[in-house]
Design a protein around this motif. Structure first.
Motif, PDB file in Angstrom:
ATOM      1  N   ALA A   1       0.836  -1.210   0.000  1.00 16.89           N
ATOM      2  CA  ALA A   1       0.000   0.000   0.000  1.00 16.89           C
ATOM      3  C   ALA A   1       0.869   1.257   0.000  1.00 16.89           C
ATOM      4  CB  ALA A   1      -0.928  -0.002   1.205  1.00 16.89           C
ATOM      5  N   ALA A   2       1.938   1.263   0.791  1.00 14.43           N
ATOM      6  CA  ALA A   2       2.834   2.418   0.829  1.00 14.43           C
ATOM      7  C   ALA A   2       3.546   2.592  -0.509  1.00 14.43           C
ATOM      8  CB  ALA A   2       3.854   2.255   1.956  1.00 14.43           C
ATOM      9  N   PHE A   3       3.959   1.489  -1.113  1.00 11.81           N
ATOM     10  CA  PHE A   3       4.625   1.536  -2.414  1.00 11.81           C
ATOM     11  C   PHE A   3       3.677   2.114  -3.458  1.00 11.81           C
ATOM     12  CE2 PHE A   3       5.820  -0.777  -6.390  1.00 11.81           C
ATOM     13  CZ  PHE A   3       7.043  -0.156  -6.589  1.00 11.81           C
ATOM     14  N   ALA A   4       2.434   1.653  -3.472  1.00 15.62           N
ATOM     15  CA  ALA A   4       1.436   2.154  -4.429  1.00 15.62           C
ATOM     16  C   ALA A   4       1.171   3.635  -4.206  1.00 15.62           C
ATOM     17  CB  ALA A   4       0.144   1.359  -4.310  1.00 15.62           C
ATOM     18  N   ARG A   5       1.052   4.039  -2.956  1.00 14.63           N
ATOM     19  CA  ARG A   5       0.804   5.440  -2.630  1.00 14.63           C
ATOM     20  C   ARG A   5       1.964   6.324  -3.113  1.00 14.63           C
ATOM     21  NH1 ARG A   5      -0.645   4.472   2.148  1.00 14.63           N
ATOM     22  NH2 ARG A   5       1.410   4.522   3.084  1.00 14.63           N
ATOM     23  N   ASP A   6       3.200   5.860  -2.900  1.00 18.45           N
ATOM     24  CA  ASP A   6       4.367   6.621  -3.360  1.00 18.45           C
ATOM     25  C   ASP A   6       4.378   6.756  -4.878  1.00 18.45           C
ATOM     26  OD1 ASP A   6       5.170   6.861  -0.732  1.00 18.45           O
ATOM     27  OD2 ASP A   6       6.711   5.297  -0.865  1.00 18.45           O
ATOM     28  N   LEU A   7       4.034   5.673  -5.582  1.00 17.71           N
ATOM     29  CA  LEU A   7       4.012   5.724  -7.041  1.00 17.71           C
ATOM     30  C   LEU A   7       2.950   6.693  -7.551  1.00 17.71           C
ATOM     31  CD1 LEU A   7       4.467   1.955  -7.954  1.00 17.71           C
ATOM     32  CD2 LEU A   7       6.125   3.798  -8.267  1.00 17.71           C
ATOM     33  N   VAL A   8       1.779   6.700  -6.927  1.00 15.44           N
ATOM     34  CA  VAL A   8       0.709   7.613  -7.336  1.00 15.44           C
ATOM     35  C   VAL A   8       1.135   9.061  -7.098  1.00 15.44           C
ATOM     36  CG1 VAL A   8      -1.645   8.366  -6.799  1.00 15.44           C
ATOM     37  CG2 VAL A   8      -1.142   5.936  -7.049  1.00 15.44           C
ATOM     38  N   GLU A   9       1.804   9.320  -5.973  1.00 16.87           N
ATOM     39  CA  GLU A   9       2.287  10.673  -5.689  1.00 16.87           C
ATOM     40  C   GLU A   9       3.321  11.109  -6.716  1.00 16.87           C
ATOM     41  OE1 GLU A   9       3.694  10.791  -1.669  1.00 16.87           O
ATOM     42  OE2 GLU A   9       1.693  10.463  -0.838  1.00 16.87           O
TER      43      GLU A   9
ATOM     44  N   SER B   1       3.131   4.368 -16.833  1.00 16.01           N
ATOM     45  CA  SER B   1       3.842   3.214 -16.292  1.00 16.01           C
ATOM     46  C   SER B   1       3.809   3.217 -14.765  1.00 16.01           C
ATOM     47  CB  SER B   1       5.282   3.211 -16.791  1.00 16.01           C
ATOM     48  OG  SER B   1       6.006   2.158 -16.211  1.00 16.01           O
ATOM     49  N   LEU B   2       4.011   4.386 -14.159  1.00 18.11           N
ATOM     50  CA  LEU B   2       3.957   4.481 -12.695  1.00 18.11           C
ATOM     51  C   LEU B   2       2.563   4.146 -12.178  1.00 18.11           C
ATOM     52  CD1 LEU B   2       6.031   7.715 -11.967  1.00 18.11           C
ATOM     53  CD2 LEU B   2       6.685   5.351 -11.511  1.00 18.11           C
ATOM     54  N   LEU B   3       1.537   4.651 -12.853  1.00 18.70           N
ATOM     55  CA  LEU B   3       0.167   4.357 -12.421  1.00 18.70           C
ATOM     56  C   LEU B   3      -0.173   2.877 -12.586  1.00 18.70           C
ATOM     57  CD1 LEU B   3      -1.647   7.511 -13.814  1.00 18.70           C
ATOM     58  CD2 LEU B   3      -1.105   6.984 -11.420  1.00 18.70           C
ATOM     59  N   ARG B   4       0.350   2.265 -13.639  1.00 26.47           N
ATOM     60  CA  ARG B   4       0.127   0.840 -13.854  1.00 26.47           C
ATOM     61  C   ARG B   4       0.804   0.013 -12.747  1.00 26.47           C
ATOM     62  NH1 ARG B   4       0.345   1.205 -19.048  1.00 26.47           N
ATOM     63  NH2 ARG B   4       2.602   1.313 -19.087  1.00 26.47           N
ATOM     64  N   ARG B   5       2.029   0.413 -12.380  1.00 27.25           N
ATOM     65  CA  ARG B   5       2.743  -0.275 -11.298  1.00 27.25           C
ATOM     66  C   ARG B   5       2.018  -0.095  -9.970  1.00 27.25           C
ATOM     67  NH1 ARG B   5       8.668   1.614 -11.085  1.00 27.25           N
ATOM     68  NH2 ARG B   5       8.719   0.111  -9.386  1.00 27.25           N
ATOM     69  N   ALA B   6       1.460   1.095  -9.740  1.00 30.51           N
ATOM     70  CA  ALA B   6       0.712   1.351  -8.507  1.00 30.51           C
ATOM     71  C   ALA B   6      -0.521   0.456  -8.451  1.00 30.51           C
ATOM     72  CB  ALA B   6       0.314   2.818  -8.422  1.00 30.51           C
TER      73      ALA B   6
END
Length: 72
Positions: free
Chosen positions: A23-31, A44-49
């Motif tokens: 969850a923290a990793f996804a949140r960081d990617l979205v930010e 690509s970042l949003l897809r990884r999130a």
């Protein structure tokens, strides 16, 4: 490397649950994606999130008490 030489595995005791780390990793990617212009890198970042969020959901499902093993 000789066959008789064994490598030691690096064992790390996680203090934060997999679900929380994902969850923290996804949140960081979205930010990070929010501060970028439209384009392939942002997508690509949003897809990884989203993949990390799905993985957290799967981990939650697999570790739930309602999940029953198959009966023979």
């Amino acid at each position: 490397m000789s066959a008789s030489v064994k490598k030691k595995r690096n064992h790390v005791r996680q203090t934060i649950s997999l679900q929380d780390r994902l969850a923290a990793f996804a949140r960081d990617l979205v930010e990070m994606a929010a501060s970028m212009p439209e384009g392939a890198e942002r997508d690509s970042l949003l897809r990884r999130a989203r993949t990390a969020e799905i993985a957290a959901d799967i981990d939650d499902w697999v570790s739930s008490a309602g999940l029953q093993p198959p009966t023979p």
